[in-house]
Structures are given as structure tokens and as C-alpha cells.
Write an enzyme that holds these catalytic residues in place. Structure first.
Site, PDB file in Angstrom:
ATOM      1  N   CYS A   2       0.890  -1.152   0.000  1.00 34.11           N
ATOM      2  CA  CYS A   2       0.000   0.000   0.000  1.00 34.11           C
ATOM      3  C   CYS A   2       0.927   1.201   0.000  1.00 34.11           C
ATOM      4  O   CYS A   2       2.129   1.057   0.193  1.00 34.11           O
ATOM      5  CB  CYS A   2      -0.833   0.071   1.280  1.00 34.11           C
ATOM      6  SG  CYS A   2      -1.995  -1.284   1.481  1.00 34.11           S
ATOM      7  N   ARG A  27       1.784   1.391  -5.807  1.00 35.96           N
ATOM      8  CA  ARG A  27       1.855   0.483  -4.660  1.00 35.96           C
ATOM      9  C   ARG A  27       0.503  -0.156  -4.338  1.00 35.96           C
ATOM     10  O   ARG A  27       0.419  -1.076  -3.515  1.00 35.96           O
ATOM     11  CB  ARG A  27       2.344   1.245  -3.419  1.00 35.96           C
ATOM     12  CG  ARG A  27       3.692   1.867  -3.589  1.00 35.96           C
ATOM     13  CD  ARG A  27       4.115   2.546  -2.318  1.00 35.96           C
ATOM     14  NE  ARG A  27       4.335   1.565  -1.271  1.00 35.96           N
ATOM     15  CZ  ARG A  27       5.462   0.932  -1.064  1.00 35.96           C
ATOM     16  NH1 ARG A  27       6.497   1.168  -1.834  1.00 35.96           N
ATOM     17  NH2 ARG A  27       5.576   0.065  -0.089  1.00 35.96           N
ATOM     18  N   TRP A  81      -3.764  -1.890  -1.510  1.00 37.94           N
ATOM     19  CA  TRP A  81      -3.725  -3.140  -2.275  1.00 37.94           C
ATOM     20  C   TRP A  81      -4.132  -4.203  -1.272  1.00 37.94           C
ATOM     21  O   TRP A  81      -3.380  -4.546  -0.364  1.00 37.94           O
ATOM     22  CB  TRP A  81      -2.317  -3.390  -2.814  1.00 37.94           C
ATOM     23  CG  TRP A  81      -2.239  -4.503  -3.798  1.00 37.94           C
ATOM     24  CD1 TRP A  81      -2.519  -4.446  -5.131  1.00 37.94           C
ATOM     25  CD2 TRP A  81      -1.850  -5.857  -3.551  1.00 37.94           C
ATOM     26  NE1 TRP A  81      -2.326  -5.672  -5.707  1.00 37.94           N
ATOM     27  CE2 TRP A  81      -1.921  -6.554  -4.771  1.00 37.94           C
ATOM     28  CE3 TRP A  81      -1.443  -6.552  -2.410  1.00 37.94           C
ATOM     29  CZ2 TRP A  81      -1.606  -7.903  -4.887  1.00 37.94           C
ATOM     30  CZ3 TRP A  81      -1.130  -7.894  -2.519  1.00 37.94           C
ATOM     31  CH2 TRP A  81      -1.219  -8.556  -3.758  1.00 37.94           C
ATOM     32  N   ASN A 107       0.535   0.246   6.022  1.00 30.23           N
ATOM     33  CA  ASN A 107       1.004  -0.611   4.929  1.00 30.23           C
ATOM     34  C   ASN A 107       1.682  -1.809   5.578  1.00 30.23           C
ATOM     35  O   ASN A 107       2.630  -1.646   6.343  1.00 30.23           O
ATOM     36  CB  ASN A 107       2.008   0.162   4.063  1.00 30.23           C
ATOM     37  CG  ASN A 107       2.776  -0.748   3.135  1.00 30.23           C
ATOM     38  OD1 ASN A 107       2.269  -1.777   2.691  1.00 30.23           O
ATOM     39  ND2 ASN A 107       4.013  -0.378   2.820  1.00 30.23           N
ATOM     40  N   GLU A 497       1.927 -10.087 -18.131  1.00 29.34           N
ATOM     41  CA  GLU A 497       1.484  -9.201 -17.062  1.00 29.34           C
ATOM     42  C   GLU A 497       0.780  -7.940 -17.546  1.00 29.34           C
ATOM     43  O   GLU A 497      -0.109  -7.443 -16.869  1.00 29.34           O
ATOM     44  CB  GLU A 497       2.617  -8.871 -16.077  1.00 29.34           C
ATOM     45  CG  GLU A 497       3.782  -8.145 -16.659  1.00 29.34           C
ATOM     46  CD  GLU A 497       4.906  -7.935 -15.657  1.00 29.34           C
ATOM     47  OE1 GLU A 497       4.666  -7.972 -14.449  1.00 29.34           O
ATOM     48  OE2 GLU A 497       6.044  -7.721 -16.102  1.00 29.34           O
ATOM     49  N   LYS A 612       3.477  -2.990  -7.522  1.00 24.62           N
ATOM     50  CA  LYS A 612       4.888  -2.766  -7.838  1.00 24.62           C
ATOM     51  C   LYS A 612       5.817  -3.445  -6.845  1.00 24.62           C
ATOM     52  O   LYS A 612       6.790  -4.056  -7.225  1.00 24.62           O
ATOM     53  CB  LYS A 612       5.172  -1.268  -7.884  1.00 24.62           C
ATOM     54  CG  LYS A 612       6.590  -0.907  -8.297  1.00 24.62           C
ATOM     55  CD  LYS A 612       6.845  -1.237  -9.739  1.00 24.62           C
ATOM     56  CE  LYS A 612       8.269  -0.947 -10.167  1.00 24.62           C
ATOM     57  NZ  LYS A 612       8.606  -1.665 -11.410  1.00 24.62           N
TER      58      LYS A 612
END
Ligand code: F6R
Length: 617
Positions: A2, A27, A81, A107, A497, A612
Site C-alpha cells: 500500500c 503500490r 492493495w 502498509n 502481465e 509494484k
């Protein structure tokens, strides 16, 4: 996985926090949120905690804020995320405690959250989300007795797992607190302002002076002070500021439609920067000052183990071919996630090389710790200054690729190759496995790579034509041999991807053992076939594909007359020493994946389900 940002100062906090998040969107992008403390219009008005959050990308939050902006000069923000709890508004950060006074962004992953949550619920705490994060803010609320710093410290002592957090409280509107353990966090300062962020680009608009917060540390920021303390002891920690050399422009798109395309084009410069200062003036020796403390270790190493993930693992495979060929030291290459659980055979004479763009990949960090416990010495190859991987290494060889924002790695990969080449030449020079003349010749060739990469980037005609013809293909096959077998793997990964097309990367010699069954007139097969000692073998593969009416897209060396004869399309790379060819052959494959993704209308820079930096297992 995150991104977090925190701000305290005299500016409009919302503006700083959202601008910061835009640079951290790589992120996480399944939800976003912001909280500020607003004193209202009157100079001594009542302070209120205001929170806005939503499911979806940062752009959704921005539209919400455009309609109803948040006021205030202190705040925190987050892009998520998801790990615990699906992406929805209640699971989006910030989260707040029962009193509604304290807000937090996080995070990482709290491993003991279930147990803590049960306890807190028994004590009457009301949870609003399914996240692991929410327990931290409830714990802070529970310990709050008028000093936020103390409450955060007490709460953090209770949690196990990985975190970087930013916290604010309505009762202490002049304090912004951050802390880290296992997830990245930096603090920045400027005149009358303080910042927190997961990564450097988020702060670059405002400051280039940062403190790299270490695991187990907390930072307390006011408008005019920074205090860093040890979470366990509560004692102050002395820390020097680090000056960041990247500028904001480097972290932006500079007119390219996507970061990925910009980063592909930055490769000549990135390679030059990575070589800079590492070759002697007379161009006859490689200088890696960074390895000086390990000189003794390097002279008696009898095995090298490279660990890394994804694209960085492909770089490691190229490293194996190169080091074994130039230095005659056996090299094993493992994905970090396999290495960490296979009880690897390692001792004091093993050198472990960890490769990571972000320096925050959880599996690679765990692999490094495993190797350290077994007595190995660790060198890392990394792109991010002060990241966790670099801090846990005995020596660091930085790639100087600059910030890589697109999720699909491109320039970091080529720079990883460059560092591996330098490392192999350095070892060969130390162990005298190459003659002086050969070393000199290789160094000169290495220095020519940026210019050759520029040439490839100038002519995209064939790649564009292939993208136009084959973007609707159901699948792709990539073949390569020896040093360019990893290139085939990397080409296949890139297309998978970002275009969501199934692709297989194979060693050419393995074709007859299975994948040849896939060949048909609709299957594009990308054959990486530059001049090399296995050129004839690749040519046989190409002929076998043609005999079965497959579509051959070849990457060949300038002047090759045989490969074009049997291929439907050929992209040429300038002639280059075989060991360095992977740094060039990969470029057309990156471009092919990029243009196919664009044609398919895919979100190139933020492909679905990917992030990422993979900071969780
Ligand atoms: C692919 C890609 C990933 C990363 C992998 C390791 O384009 O970017 O496969 O290479 O997640 O990440 P780092 O290098 O940050 O350890």
C-alpha cells in the site's frame, strides 16, 4: 503493499496528500482514502477529524474531494492493495478508533490481529472493517491517556507483523506520528513542515531531505521538529538526514503516454548511470568500491547463490551464465520464495546475491535472512536507496535506474544485468580468470551498450507492425537459448502481465519435449537469436517452427542473413559480445509487450492484480 503519506505544515494538507499518493499509486490501487484535522473557519474553532475514502482508484477519491474538499493543515492518506478484507469503502484506510479522535493508515500485515481483535471486542471495541489494520488504531485508542506518542508506542509493542503507519489525533493537532517495522517509511522535513511517505517520489515536490526510518523506530513530527525514537525502549535515536538526488521530473511521465514507455526509453541513460564511476580511467579495470569490505570473502567464495523474484529472477539467470563463464565459480539461481523453504545448502564460503528493484520484496528479504542464519555473506543489487534489502546486506551494488513507476519492470532489469556484468568482470579480474586484454575488450563492449540500446529504440517499425498484426493472438511462445533463455522468459512475463495474453518462455532445446505441439499458423513464436555459440541451434528451432507453419518473429544481430530467411519478421540489434546480448535483445520484447497492451486497451502501468512492490508473502 500500500502507499501512505502524512503531512503537517502550513499548506492545504489535502493537496499535499493527494499529490503524494499520485506518485505512490503503483503500490496499490484498489481503494484510497484521506483524513485531515480541520479547525474550521474560526481561528480557535473546534477541531474535527474528517475522513473520505472509497473503493477504486485514486481518481475516484479525487473526484469526491473536488466536490467536497477537506480543509486542514495536517493529515494522512493511503492507497490500498488489499490483503485482509475485500476492496470496499469500509476496508479502505484511514481507520479510526472508538472515540473517533484518532485516525491511522497502514502498509503491511498484522499477523496477530485476530487474537488482538477478539480481545478488543471483548473490551467493547466496535470494529467497522475486516482489515487487520483496524486493531492498531483501536489499541492506540485504548492506551491513549493524553499523549499520542506514548499510546502509539504501547500499541506497537502489542502487534506482530509488518507495518508502516501514519497517525493523527484530534486531541493533538500539532503532531504527526509514523512508525515502521518491515514496511518502508521515510520522513521528510522542510521549513515549518514535516512529511511521511512509503517512497521518495511522494515527497520530492516539497523536499529532498529525508530520514530513512529503520525497523522498530517511530518518528514524531511537528511543524518545527523531528524526533525519532526506538519503539521498544522509547529512547531517542540520532539519525542523519539523507539528500536525495532524484528530481521531480525524473518521477513524472515527461510527455510519454505511460510510465512504462518512458522507462523503456530511459534505458540508455539508466545503463550509463549504472556504469558511471565503475570503470577505471584507462578502461582496463572494473572498480566496485562497495565491495571493498568483502574483498577477503570474495577471494575464498566457492559458490554463489542468487535469489530474487519475477523479472529480477530472470536477471539472476543471466548472471549465472555470465559469472560461470567469466569466473568459473558455480552459481545457483533460485526464486526467493523457493529458496526460503528448501533448506538450502549454504555455508561460510557461499556468497548470496539478492536482486531486487524495490528492495522491499518480502520473499527476497526472508531468503536473505535464511542465508544469513546459515552463515553466508550477502550482497544485494538494488535500485532503492536505504530500502530493507540494502540494510540487511553486507554490501550493496546499486542500480542507478532512477524511480521505476510502471508495475512492469524494464529499466531496472537492464540495469540489474549491467551490475551483474560489472560484478562478474570484477570477480574475474580478482580471481585472474580473464587475461588483461580480454578484460579490456569486454569493458569496452560494455560501455557501448547505451549507444546500442539507443539505436534499437530509434526504429520501432517492425515491433509496431507485429503488435498491429498479432495483438488479438490467443497466445505467444518465446524461445531462446543459453544467455538468451532468460530473455525468452522475460519477454513472456512482460506480455502476460500487461496484455493478459498467455505466453510461455522456453529454452529452445526444450521445444521438442513439449511446446512444439502448440505450433500452428496462428501462433506467434518470438525467437531470440542474436549471434552466439548457439546461433545454429536457434536457427534449427526457427526452421522447425516454419516447417509447421508457425509465425516467427525473430530478434537477430545486424548482418545476420540466415535468420531473416526463415522468419516472418525480424528486429535487429547491433552486433554485441554474446554475454552482453541479453541487455539488448530484451528491449524489442519490452516494446512488443507494451504496444500489444496499448492495442488491447489494457491499463499498462497498473495491470490488474499486480502491485509494484510485493511486500507480503
Ligand atoms: C515484473 C516485475 C516483477 C518484479 C518482482 C520482484 O515486471 O516487476 O516480477 O520483478 O516482483 O520485484 P523486486 O525486484 O522489487 O524485488
Amino acid at each position: 503493499m500500500c502507499g501512505i503519506v502524512g503531512y503537517i505544515g502550513e499548506r492545504n494538507a489535502q493537496e499535499v496528500l493527494i499529490k503524494g499518493l499520485r506518485r505512490l499509486e503503483y503500490r496499490g490501487y484498489d481503494s484510497a482514502g484521506i483524513a485531515t484535522l480541520d479547525a474550521g473557519k474560526k481561528p480557535k474553532g473546534n477541531i474535527s477529524l474528517q475522513v473520505k475514502k472509497c473503493k477504486g482508484k485514486l481518481s475516484t477519491l479525487r473526484s469526491m474531494l473536488e466536490k467536497r474538499p477537506l480543509r486542514g493543515k495536517i493529515g494522512i492518506s493511503h492507497v490500498r492493495w488489499a490483503t485482509h478484507g475485500i476492496p470496499n469503502t469500509s476496508n479502505a484506510h484511514p481507520h479510526w478508533d472508538c472515540s473517533g479522535k484518532i485516525a491511522l493508515v497502514h502498509n503491511g500485515i498484522i499477523e496477530n490481529y485476530e487474537q488482538l481483535k477478539e480481545e478488543l471486542i471483548r473490551q467493547g471495541h466496535l470494529f467497522r472493517s475486516q482489515t487487520d489494520t483496524e486493531v492498531i488504531v483501536h489499541l492506540i485508542g485504548r492506551y491513549y491517556k493524553g499523549r499520542l506518542e506514548e499510546a502509539v508506542r504501547k500499541a506497537l509493542k502489542q502487534v506482530r507483523g509488518a507495518y508502516a503507519i501514519a497517525v493523527i489525533s484530534k486531541d493533538e493537532p500539532d503532531t504527526l506520528i509514523g512508525a515502521r517495522s518491515g514496511s518502508p517509511l521515510i520522513a521528510g522535513t522542510a521549513q515549518g513542515e514535516g512529511f511521511l511517505a512509503s517512497d521518495i517520489p511522494a515527497l520530492l515536490d516539497y523536499t529532498n531531505e529525508v530520514f530513512l526510518i529503520d525497523d522498530g523506530q517511530m518518528v514524531v513530527l511537528t511543524r518545527n521538529s523531528v524526533k525519532i525514537i526506538d519503539v521498544q525502549s522509547g529512547e531517542k535515536v540520532r539519525k542523519e538526514k539523507v539528500k536525495i538526488q532524484w528530481d521531480v521530473a525524473q518521477a513524472e511521465k515527461e510527455g510519454y503516454p505511460h510510465f512504462m514507455l518512458k522507462e523503456i526509453h530511459e534505458q540508455p541513460k539508466a545503463i550509463r548511470d549504472t556504469l558511471m564511476g565503475r570503470i577505471s580511467r584507462r578502461r582496463d579495470a572494473v572498480i566496485l568500491q562497495e565491495l571493498a569490505p568483502l574483498r577477503k570473502t570474495l577471494s575464498c567464495v566457492n559458490k554463489i547463490v542468487i535469489i530474487s523474484c519475477g523479472t529480477a529472477w530472470h536477471a539472476g539467470l543471466v548472471g549465472k551464465y555470465t559469472i560461470e563463464r567469466l569466473c568459473r565459480i558455480p552459481v545457483e539461481v533460485d526464486t526467493s520464495s523457493e529458496f526460503r523453504y528448501r533448506d538450502p545448502i549454504i555455508d561460510k564460503r557461499t556468497l548470496v546475491v539478492a536482486i531486487s528493484q524495490s528492495g522491499e520484496t518480502a520473499d527476497t528479504l526472508a531468503g536473505m535472512r535464511e542465508a544469513k542464519d546459515k552463515g553466508a555473506k550477502i550482497i544485494s543489487i538494488c535500485n532503492v536507496l536505504g530500502s530493507s534489502v540494502t540494510r540487511e546486506s553486507q554490501a550493496v551494488l546499486y542500480t542507478h535506474a532512477g524511480p521505476e513507476i510502471a508495475v512492469a519492470s524494464t529499466k531496472a532489469y537492464t540495469c540489474q544485468l549491467i551490475v551483474l556484468y560489472l560484478f562478474a568482470l570484477y570477480l574475474a579480474q580478482a580471481r585472474k580468470t580473464l587475461s588483461g586484454a580480454r578484460l579490456k575488450q569486454l569493458i569496452r563492449e560494455l560501455e557501448r551498450l547505451p549507444h546500442s540500446a539507443e539505436k534499437i529504440l530509434k526504429d520501432k517499425k517492425v515491433v509496431l507492425e507485429c503488435a498491429r498484426r498479432y495483438y488479438k493472438s490467443f497466445g505467444f511462445l518465446y524461445l531462446g537459448r543459453a544467455l538468451n533463455f532468460p530473455t525468452a522468459l522475460e519477454g513472456a512475463l512482460k506480455i502476460k502481465e500487461i496484455s493478459y495474453i498467455h505466453a510461455e518462455g522456453y529454452a529452445g532445446g526444450e521445444m521438442k519435449h513439449g511446446p512444439i505441439a502448440l505450433i500452428n499458423p496462428h501462433l506467434p513464436v518470438v525467437c531470440v537469436a542474436p549471434s552466439s555459440h548457439v546461433h545454429d541451434k536457434m536457427l534449427s528451432n526457427i526452421q522447425e517452427i516454419k516447417a509447421r507453419k508457425g509465425i516467427v518473429i525473430s530478434v537477430a544481430s545486424a548482418g545476420d542473413e540466415l535468420v531473416p530467411h526463415h522468419s516472418n519478421h525480424v528486429v535487429y540489434i547491433p552486433k554485441v559480445e554474446e554475454i552482453f546480448s541479453p541487455a539488448l535483445t530484451v528491449i524489442p520484447l519490452q516494446l512488443l509487450a507494451y504496444y500489444i497492451a496499448v492495442k488491447r486497451d489494457c491499463d499498462v502501468d497498473q495491470p490488474k492484480n499486480l502491485a509494484k512492490s510485493v511486500t507480503v508473502e
